[in-house]
Design an enzyme around this catalytic site. Structure first.
Site, PDB file in Angstrom:
ATOM      1  N   GLN A   1       0.827  -1.213   0.000  1.00 24.26           N
ATOM      2  CA  GLN A   1       0.000   0.000   0.000  1.00 24.26           C
ATOM      3  C   GLN A   1       0.861   1.263   0.000  1.00 24.26           C
ATOM      4  O   GLN A   1       1.771   1.398   0.815  1.00 24.26           O
ATOM      5  CB  GLN A   1      -0.929   0.009   1.222  1.00 24.26           C
ATOM      6  CG  GLN A   1      -2.307  -0.559   0.928  1.00 24.26           C
ATOM      7  CD  GLN A   1      -2.290  -1.962   0.377  1.00 24.26           C
ATOM      8  OE1 GLN A   1      -1.592  -2.809   0.901  1.00 24.26           O
ATOM      9  NE2 GLN A   1      -3.025  -2.220  -0.688  1.00 24.26           N
ATOM     10  N   GLY A   2       0.566   2.161  -0.918  1.00 27.08           N
ATOM     11  CA  GLY A   2       1.352   3.386  -1.068  1.00 27.08           C
ATOM     12  C   GLY A   2       2.335   3.304  -2.230  1.00 27.08           C
ATOM     13  O   GLY A   2       2.891   4.307  -2.648  1.00 27.08           O
TER      14      GLY A   2
ATOM     15  N   SER B   1       1.280   1.955  -5.090  1.00 31.88           N
ATOM     16  CA  SER B   1       0.406   2.001  -6.258  1.00 31.88           C
ATOM     17  C   SER B   1       0.743   3.144  -7.194  1.00 31.88           C
ATOM     18  O   SER B   1       1.068   4.241  -6.747  1.00 31.88           O
ATOM     19  CB  SER B   1      -1.049   2.182  -5.835  1.00 31.88           C
ATOM     20  OG  SER B   1      -1.589   0.957  -5.492  1.00 31.88           O
TER      21      SER B   1
HETATM   22  N1  ARG Z   1      -3.404  -0.885  -4.122  1.00 29.59           N
HETATM   23  C1  ARG Z   1      -2.173  -0.570  -3.464  1.00 29.59           C
HETATM   24  C2  ARG Z   1      -1.964   0.937  -3.429  1.00 29.59           C
HETATM   25  O1  ARG Z   1      -2.927   1.659  -3.663  1.00 29.59           O
HETATM   26  C3  ARG Z   1      -1.013  -1.352  -4.023  1.00 29.59           C
HETATM   27  C4  ARG Z   1      -1.095  -2.742  -3.624  1.00 29.59           C
HETATM   28  C5  ARG Z   1      -0.034  -3.574  -4.217  1.00 29.59           C
HETATM   29  N2  ARG Z   1      -0.150  -4.824  -3.588  1.00 29.59           N
HETATM   30  C6  ARG Z   1       0.686  -5.843  -3.771  1.00 29.59           C
HETATM   31  N3  ARG Z   1       0.503  -6.908  -3.055  1.00 29.59           N
HETATM   32  N4  ARG Z   1       1.660  -5.766  -4.634  1.00 29.59           N
HETATM   33  O2  ARG Z   1      -0.942   1.429  -3.009  1.00 29.59           O
END
Ligand code: ARG
Length: 257
Positions: free
Chosen positions: A208-209, A211
């Protein structure tokens, strides 16, 4: 879309309960399982910020266009609250903080799960390229299974963490093709579409972060950090927008935005 997020959270919850060994690798990394780095090694990386807080990553495509994830912008933040920090190892200081003139989300984003999770941003003023600010070319063919890629960002160091590192992190991962990622080798099945590409290495992942940020292989942008079930969970690769599948959209829209 909302349903999809709920399903993923349930998957994460179910996984989190019994597999404590599988969760261990998340505890000792940044990004997850990565190392601190500096912007000179990844000069295309930017921090996308809303109201002064790091929200997502992104990549410099040209002097005034940034590539990021559609889901980073889909809540329609007011343009005046958005900033792009380029040219800094730290998301919260240094480099240059730019205002945003416009952004555009892929027209098909939101119609089929997380497919087409890509967007572009036009900066209010062009960037000046330097050793810490440089564009990254877009992939036109997807890398094969097992290609080595590097993902960078200021995302959390483990699943569920609320704290972002201030220094840029990098992690090397193995590319998993769209076909392999949707096969029964991994846990997503039909959740993987042909505008997605994955990456998987035990104990390592984006989180998270991260993305919107870059996955680079062979000197080109091959992926945009998109989603995953938790982070670094066994059998659930990180999922990325497939730049090779989406590069024409970026090229065409960068001219008209
Ligand atoms: N959706 C996440 C974001 O907004 C990114 C998640 C990526 N997850 C992973 N398991 N690679 O930051």
């Amino acid at each position: 879309m909302l349903k999809f997020v709920i399903v993923l959270s349930v998957v994460s919850y179910v996984l989190a309960a019994p597999t404590s060994e599988g969760l261990q690798p998340q505890l000792d990394g940044r990004i997850v399982g990565g190392v601190a780095t500096t912007i000179s090694s990844f000069p295309w990386q930017i921090s996308l910020q809303f109201s002064g807080s790091h929200s997502c990553g992104g990549s410099v495509y040209s002097e005034n266009i940034i590539v990021t994830a559609a889901h980073c912008l889909s809540d329609y933040p007011p343009l005046s609250a958005i900033r792009v920090r380029a040219g800094s190892t730290y998301w919260n200081s240094g480099g240059i903080l730019s205002q945003v003139a416009a952004f555009k989300i892929h027209e098909l984003y939101g119609q089929d799960g997380m497919s087409n999770d890509i967007a572009i941003i036009r900066l209010a003023a062009p960037l000046k390229f330097s050793s810490t600010i440089k564009p990254i070319p877009l992939a036109v063919t997807a890398p094969p299974d097992g290609a080595v890629a590097v993902v960078t960002g200021w995302g959390t160091k483990r699943s569920g963490s609320q704290t972002l590192p201030t220094q840029l992190q990098a992690v090397n991962l193995d590319v998993v093709s769209s076909e392999t990622c949707g096969s029964d080798i991994y846990g997503y099945g039909e959740g993987i579409s042909d505008t997605m590409i994955c990456a998987y290495t035990t104990g390592k992942d984006s989180c998270q972060g991260d993305s919107g940020g870059p996955m680079v292989s062979g000197g080109v942008l091959v992926g945009v950090v998109s989603w995953g079930a938790g982070c670094a969970f066994p059998n659930f690769p990180g999922v990325y927008a497939d730049v090779a599948a989406l590069h024409t959209w970026v090229e065409n829209n960068a001219k008209t935005i």
